[in-house]
Design a protein around this motif. Structure first.
Motif, PDB file in Angstrom:
ATOM      1  N   LEU A 106       0.990  -1.152  -0.045  1.00 19.76           N
ATOM      2  CA  LEU A 106       0.118  -0.074   0.024  1.00 19.76           C
ATOM      3  C   LEU A 106       0.850   1.279  -0.031  1.00 19.76           C
ATOM      4  N   LEU A 107       1.999   1.137   0.422  1.00 17.61           N
ATOM      5  CA  LEU A 107       2.869   2.431   0.578  1.00 17.61           C
ATOM      6  C   LEU A 107       3.902   2.646  -0.693  1.00 17.61           C
ATOM      7  N   ARG A 108       4.191   4.061  -1.028  1.00 18.44           N
ATOM      8  CA  ARG A 108       5.268   4.127  -1.897  1.00 18.44           C
ATOM      9  C   ARG A 108       6.086   5.314  -1.354  1.00 18.44           C
ATOM     10  N   ASP A 122       4.868   8.553   0.581  1.00 13.27           N
ATOM     11  CA  ASP A 122       3.473   8.270   1.446  1.00 13.27           C
ATOM     12  C   ASP A 122       3.607   8.691   2.819  1.00 13.27           C
ATOM     13  N   ASP A 123       2.570   8.869   3.732  1.00 10.36           N
ATOM     14  CA  ASP A 123       2.509   8.986   5.066  1.00 10.36           C
ATOM     15  C   ASP A 123       1.764   8.001   5.737  1.00 10.36           C
ATOM     16  N   VAL A 124       2.227   7.270   6.959  1.00  6.31           N
ATOM     17  CA  VAL A 124       1.311   6.223   7.486  1.00  6.31           C
ATOM     18  C   VAL A 124       1.290   6.498   9.093  1.00  6.31           C
ATOM     19  N   LEU A 125       0.178   6.460   9.654  1.00  6.89           N
ATOM     20  CA  LEU A 125      -0.156   6.558  10.881  1.00  6.89           C
ATOM     21  C   LEU A 125      -0.326   5.304  11.700  1.00  6.89           C
ATOM     22  N   VAL A 126       0.570   5.237  12.952  1.00  5.49           N
ATOM     23  CA  VAL A 126       0.740   4.071  13.454  1.00  5.49           C
ATOM     24  C   VAL A 126       0.509   4.379  14.989  1.00  5.49           C
ATOM     25  N   PRO A 127      -0.283   3.357  15.556  1.00  5.50           N
ATOM     26  CA  PRO A 127      -0.655   3.738  17.339  1.00  5.50           C
ATOM     27  C   PRO A 127       0.535   3.640  17.876  1.00  5.50           C
ATOM     28  N   ASP A 128       0.969   4.228  19.142  1.00 12.10           N
ATOM     29  CA  ASP A 128       2.148   4.369  19.887  1.00 12.10           C
ATOM     30  C   ASP A 128       2.392   2.850  20.547  1.00 12.10           C
ATOM     31  N   PHE A 135      12.980   3.795   2.991  1.00 12.80           N
ATOM     32  CA  PHE A 135      12.172   3.889   1.607  1.00 12.80           C
ATOM     33  C   PHE A 135      11.425   5.131   1.658  1.00 12.80           C
ATOM     34  N   GLY A 136      11.800   6.251   2.273  1.00 11.11           N
ATOM     35  CA  GLY A 136      11.189   7.536   2.072  1.00 11.11           C
ATOM     36  C   GLY A 136       9.654   7.562   2.434  1.00 11.11           C
ATOM     37  N   VAL A 137       9.071   6.801   3.438  1.00 11.46           N
ATOM     38  CA  VAL A 137       8.003   6.619   3.722  1.00 11.46           C
ATOM     39  C   VAL A 137       7.799   7.587   5.006  1.00 11.46           C
ATOM     40  N   THR A 138       6.932   8.217   5.407  1.00  6.00           N
ATOM     41  CA  THR A 138       6.893   9.180   7.006  1.00  6.00           C
ATOM     42  C   THR A 138       5.987   8.148   7.777  1.00  6.00           C
ATOM     43  N   VAL A 139       6.301   7.954   8.857  1.00  8.43           N
ATOM     44  CA  VAL A 139       5.653   7.087   9.913  1.00  8.43           C
ATOM     45  C   VAL A 139       5.678   7.893  10.949  1.00  8.43           C
ATOM     46  N   ILE A 183      -4.438  13.720   9.761  1.00  6.20           N
ATOM     47  CA  ILE A 183      -4.413  13.255   8.349  1.00  6.20           C
ATOM     48  C   ILE A 183      -3.940  14.170   7.471  1.00  6.20           C
ATOM     49  N   ARG A 184      -2.988  13.990   6.639  1.00  4.41           N
ATOM     50  CA  ARG A 184      -2.248  14.662   5.757  1.00  4.41           C
ATOM     51  C   ARG A 184      -2.397  14.204   4.506  1.00  4.41           C
ATOM     52  N   PRO A 185      -2.603  15.143   3.462  1.00  2.00           N
ATOM     53  CA  PRO A 185      -2.961  14.601   2.024  1.00  2.00           C
ATOM     54  C   PRO A 185      -2.210  13.630   1.307  1.00  2.00           C
ATOM     55  N   ASN A 186      -0.969  13.120   2.067  1.00  3.21           N
ATOM     56  CA  ASN A 186      -0.340  12.014   1.635  1.00  3.21           C
ATOM     57  C   ASN A 186      -0.454  10.992   2.394  1.00  3.21           C
ATOM     58  N   THR A 187      -1.384  10.787   3.287  1.00  7.26           N
ATOM     59  CA  THR A 187      -1.523   9.854   4.267  1.00  7.26           C
ATOM     60  C   THR A 187      -2.430   8.744   3.817  1.00  7.26           C
ATOM     61  N   ARG A 188      -1.604   7.461   3.540  1.00  8.87           N
ATOM     62  CA  ARG A 188      -2.372   6.416   2.743  1.00  8.87           C
ATOM     63  C   ARG A 188      -2.975   5.435   3.752  1.00  8.87           C
ATOM     64  N   LEU A 189      -2.313   5.268   5.029  1.00 11.33           N
ATOM     65  CA  LEU A 189      -2.775   4.180   5.679  1.00 11.33           C
ATOM     66  C   LEU A 189      -2.962   4.446   7.312  1.00 11.33           C
TER      67      LEU A 189
END
Ligand SMILES: *Cc1c(COP(=O)(O)O)cnc(C)c1O
Length: 414
Positions: free
Chosen positions: A113-115, A118-124, A141-145, A160-166
């Motif tokens: 799902l990520l390129r 892209d940005d992903v949000l993960v619980p702490d 891999f240049g993904v913001t987490v 959530i940002r415009p580039n948040t995918r997951l």
């Protein structure tokens, strides 16, 4: 030592009378006739790398709609397909993909799902190796987490940002057991067109129904309850949307991730007893958790079915049961060394990571070092010290409670 030249069976023997083939050919192509009609509850274990096609047209048609289903043993066998369908039925999914471990299932979701960019949000409070995976994606891999407070609820919208995918969720979260407001998180994600994935291992897909909640992907570590034997490593990614499944499936194929039919068989063998085992773990764990909540050494019992657990109200709203894994927070008057001594003094609880089997387990955790986003301890908690995670197996709870009492009294002595 013999000085005889070894004989070559392919040239020494004569063709068999039955079908005119030499023994060496018969060893490969025996042309057996196994009577049909052996009908068993146990699914056959189809091992196979090569899939045999009846002709080239069939081989070349692979992938066209309505043509050959089977292609290569790595991707699917009737045994893995049986397990996929069984798991999908249990959790209310449309499709299942099997992976060599729960961690590989997490990895599949990230890579499908990520390129880069892209940005992903993960619980702490996410499962530790999931966090490490995210950090790897961010570094190489240049993904913001970004990590969010698991109790953020509707507040996730502001992240959530415009580039948040997951958006990842875990319910309850690993070790600290917070139950998130998944409805609020899903609502915010859907409004912005962001996919959601949940690590639903704790409920084994039975006590929490992610697809009824609008969650796009469920990840299961089948290693835990579905296997139930502490002897299989396997993971699953389940989904309902056909196009999403196709993306996940393609990534799984390109990664070359497959599972052994023998391992599938072991999980299939354990699935019929899954609901009954889970109910037994639930009953026993609640009994032990309630007993622990009366102990003076314990300041919090983090069991989703108990009031102390952050998100208890969401557990009541969203879950139909609890499983065997929970945690206790000990008083901060005890040092880490004392808490370690308590865990090592337990005789009925083994020291080990992977739960879901018949045997009870205990492990101490120093939570502040695991939570870079700083969401621990929750505000207002008095004297929150070291945490011990407990997994309640299938032993008699009277023995487990007696063991806990003895270890608490001898090592912590309130
Ligand atoms: C154990 C576990 C995993 C990983 O499963 P493995 O098969 O051991 O890789 C993932 N998520 C959670 C919540 C787990 O407890």
């Amino acid at each position: 030592m013999s000085d005889q030249t070894p004989t070559d069976p392919s040239t020494s023997a004569t063709p068999s009378e039955d079908d005119g083939a030499y023994p060496q050919t018969l060893a490969v192509q025996p042309g057996l006739q196994i009577p049909p009609g052996f009908d068993s509850f146990s699914p056959p274990t189809w091992r196979g790398s090569t899939v045999v096609f009846r002709n080239l047209a069939e081989l070349r048609a692979y992938g066209d709609a309505g043509t050959t289903y089977w292609r290569y043993g790595l991707h699917a066998t009737p045994t893995s397909e049986t397990l996929c369908q069984h798991l999908a039925k249990l959790e209310g999914a449309r499709d299942t993909l099997l992976l060599p471990s729960g961690l590989a299932a997490i990895s599949l979701v990230y890579f499908a799902l990520l390129r880069s960019g892209d940005d992903v949000l993960v619980p702490d409070n996410v499962y530790g190796p999931n966090r490490e995976h995210g950090e790897w994606l961010a570094r190489d891999f240049g993904v913001t987490v970004r990590y969010y407070d698991p109790m953020i609820g509707a507040g996730i919208a502001a992240l959530i940002r415009p580039n948040t995918r997951l958006i990842w969720m875990e319910s309850p979260g690993s070790v600290t057991m917070e139950v998130p407001d998944s409805e609020a998180i899903v609502a915010a994600a859907r409004e912005r067109g962001v996919l959601t994935a949940i690590d639903n291992t704790w409920s084994a897909g039975l006590y929490f129904r992610p697809f009824d909640k609008g969650i796009d992907i469920s990840v299961q570590a089948l290693t835990k309850y579905q296997s139930g034997g502490s002897d299989v490593l396997m993971g699953a990614v389940l989904s309902r949307d056909e196009a999403l499944h196709a993306r996940l499936k393609r990534t799984r194929m390109l990664m070359g991730w497959g599972v052994s039919a023998d391992d599938c068989f072991l999980v299939l063998r354990a699935l019929p007893s899954l609901p009954v085992r889970l109910a037994a773990h639930d009953r026993a764990a609640r009994e032990v958790a309630e007993w622990l909540s009366q102990r003076p050494e314990v300041v919090k019992v983090l069991h989703p079915a108990l009031q102390d657990c952050p998100g208890h109200a969401f557990w009541r709203r969203d879950f139909s049961g609890a499983s065997g894994l929970f945690a206790i927070v000990l008083h901060d008057r005890y040092t880490r060394a004392q808490v370690d001594a308590f865990v090592e003094a337990l005789e009925r609880f083994a020291i080990g990571w992977s739960w879901g089997g018949a045997h009870s387990l205990a492990l101490p955790y120093h939570v502040p070092s695991m939570r870079p986003a700083g969401s621990w301890p929750p505000e207002g908690w008095q004297h929150a010290g070291e945490l011990v995670r407990l997994y309640i197996g299938l032993e008699d709870t009277r023995d487990l409670i007696a063991d806990l009492r003895r270890a608490l009294e001898t090592k912590l002595g309130a």
